[in-house]
Design an enzyme around this catalytic site. Structure first.
Site, PDB file in Angstrom:
ATOM      1  N   ARG A  49       0.786  -1.236   0.000  1.00 52.56           N
ATOM      2  CA  ARG A  49       0.000   0.000   0.000  1.00 52.56           C
ATOM      3  C   ARG A  49       0.815   1.282   0.000  1.00 52.56           C
ATOM      4  O   ARG A  49       0.325   2.307  -0.448  1.00 52.56           O
ATOM      5  CB  ARG A  49      -1.003   0.002   1.149  1.00 52.56           C
ATOM      6  N   THR A  50       2.041   1.245   0.495  1.00 51.81           N
ATOM      7  CA  THR A  50       2.789   2.500   0.598  1.00 51.81           C
ATOM      8  C   THR A  50       3.014   3.116  -0.788  1.00 51.81           C
ATOM      9  O   THR A  50       2.834   4.314  -0.981  1.00 51.81           O
ATOM     10  CB  THR A  50       4.133   2.269   1.313  1.00 51.81           C
ATOM     11  N   LYS A  77      20.795  -5.072 -13.967  1.00 55.88           N
ATOM     12  CA  LYS A  77      21.814  -5.428 -14.971  1.00 55.88           C
ATOM     13  C   LYS A  77      23.206  -5.051 -14.467  1.00 55.88           C
ATOM     14  O   LYS A  77      24.149  -4.964 -15.235  1.00 55.88           O
ATOM     15  CB  LYS A  77      21.539  -4.687 -16.282  1.00 55.88           C
ATOM     16  N   ARG A  99      12.067   2.875  -1.603  1.00 53.78           N
ATOM     17  CA  ARG A  99      12.021   1.817  -0.581  1.00 53.78           C
ATOM     18  C   ARG A  99      13.137   0.830  -0.897  1.00 53.78           C
ATOM     19  O   ARG A  99      13.350   0.492  -2.060  1.00 53.78           O
ATOM     20  CB  ARG A  99      10.668   1.101  -0.607  1.00 53.78           C
ATOM     21  N   HIS A 127      10.410   4.170   8.725  1.00 55.72           N
ATOM     22  CA  HIS A 127       9.279   4.276   7.795  1.00 55.72           C
ATOM     23  C   HIS A 127       8.501   5.530   8.224  1.00 55.72           C
ATOM     24  O   HIS A 127       7.419   5.450   8.794  1.00 55.72           O
ATOM     25  CB  HIS A 127       8.435   3.015   7.905  1.00 55.72           C
TER      26      HIS A 127
HETATM   27  C1  NCD Z   1       5.055  -2.104   6.547  1.00 53.39           C
HETATM   28  C2  NCD Z   1       6.357  -2.051   5.832  1.00 53.39           C
HETATM   29  O1  NCD Z   1       6.483  -2.471   4.698  1.00 53.39           O
HETATM   30  O2  NCD Z   1       7.265  -1.552   6.451  1.00 53.39           O
HETATM   31  N1  NCD Z   1       3.944  -1.994   5.760  1.00 53.39           N
HETATM   32  C3  NCD Z   1       3.596  -0.782   5.272  1.00 53.39           C
HETATM   33  O3  NCD Z   1       4.390  -0.044   4.758  1.00 53.39           O
HETATM   34  N2  NCD Z   1       2.311  -0.424   5.409  1.00 53.39           N
HETATM   35  C4  NCD Z   1       4.979  -3.126   7.569  1.00 53.39           C
HETATM   36  C5  NCD Z   1       5.183  -4.544   7.199  1.00 53.39           C
HETATM   37  O4  NCD Z   1       5.618  -4.894   6.104  1.00 53.39           O
HETATM   38  O5  NCD Z   1       4.925  -5.355   8.073  1.00 53.39           O
END
Ligand code: NCD
Length: 294
Positions: A49-50, A77, A99, A127
């Site tokens: 979702r992020t 690559k 990310r 995060h």
């Molecule tokens: C989290 C993440 O990826 O850090 N999820 C998110 O971003 N909503 C937590 C997780 O993966 O458990």
């Protein structure tokens, strides 16, 4: 220029402004404040979702979004991360959202580019946008009042959780008392916070529970007997919650019946989808701040 690699990059005053703007964006019509801006997203690690939340946020403000498909990019690559960053930077984006499975990557990248870097999760480190949306959801729940003295139990795999790390920093700064609840192998070594292995011993005193996902991908060896045993002690069930007035949060993705049971996921006290909704407004507010005040 400002980057958002962890919550400490923002002063308390700046966070107040981000929360207030998110509240405004949620309640009023908003203009295309980022209409001539270009935002690049690069996700080297999966995201449920992020990534979509950031992209929806950017588009709601009229920005253009280019998502780099990492599996097809030159990084796979053999191009180094820094060459990839330098190439993206040469396209003159107004922000890059990244990310990565390794802690520290967004911070390092921020030294190589000429636009704000937004950390969408790096390893077990941070995060920040998740912590800000969690803070916003808590603040909204308590009618935008002071959160001073509210108690929150963060439950689960705290040691491996970037969500926990960012929330601990942010929520303590806003006056909440954080209690860490986890089995010994998921407990961080030091933190100066109250800690317990027994969820039921603190459930009567907390206002909020934040359940976390068991981060199996970050475990080098299996550190508990079985997920069933873990769930027995730490799953947030309707039986465990009873009729207590507790706000229940989870960053997602939820391991059903391990982190939170089916009944509690349906319960109005559980605000998982509200967190997702608020995430878009918080990210709109963050993007505006970093891009327009760059
Ligand atoms: C989290 C993440 O990826 O850090 N999820 C998110 O971003 N909503 C937590 C997780 O993966 O458990």
């Amino acid at each position: 220029m400002k980057h958002l690699t962890n919550t400490r990059d923002l002063s308390t005053e700046e966070i107040h402004a981000i929360l207030a703007r998110a509240r405004e964006l949620k309640s009023t019509h908003h203009d295309n404040t980022l209409s001539n801006k270009l935002i690049i997203t690069i996700f080297f690690e999966n995201s449920t979702r992020t990534r979509s939340s950031f992209e929806v946020a950017a588009k709601r403000l009229g920005a253009s979004v280019v998502s780099l498909d990492v599996s097809k990019s030159s990084t796979s690559k053999g191009e180094t991360l820094f060459d990839t960053a330098a190439n993206l930077d040469a396209m003159e984006p107004d922000a890059i959202i990244v990310r990565h499975k390794d802690s520290g990557v967004p911070k390092i990248l921020s030294n190589y580019v000429n636009c704000p870097i937004l950390n969408a999760g790096d390893g077990a480190h941070a995060h920040p946008s998740q912590a800000l949306l969690d803070l916003f959801t808590i603040w909204e729940h308590f009618q935008f009042d002071s959160l001073h003295g509210k108690k929150i139990a963060i439950v689960g795999d705290i040691k491996n959780s970037r969500v926990a790390n960012s929330n601990i920093e942010l929520l303590t700064r806003f006056g909440l008392e954080v209690i860490l609840v986890s089995p010994p192998h998921f407990m961080p070594q030091s933190s100066g916070l109250r800690k317990t292995h027994d969820l039921d011993s603190v459930i009567n005193e907390v206002d909020i529970i934040m359940s976390l996902r068991t981060q199996t991908e970050r475990h080098t060896n299996q550190s508990y007997a079985s997920l069933k045993d873990y769930a027995h002690d730490y799953c947030i069930t309707d039986k465990r919650m009873g009729d207590r007035d507790i706000l229940l949060l989870h960053p997602g993705p939820v391991n059903r019946n391990i982190d939170i049971d089916d009944a509690m996921l349906e319960d109005p006290r559980c605000k998982v989808l509200k967190q997702v909704k608020n995430g878009v407004y918080i990210r709109m507010s963050i993007l505006e701040k970093l891009i327009l005040q760059a």
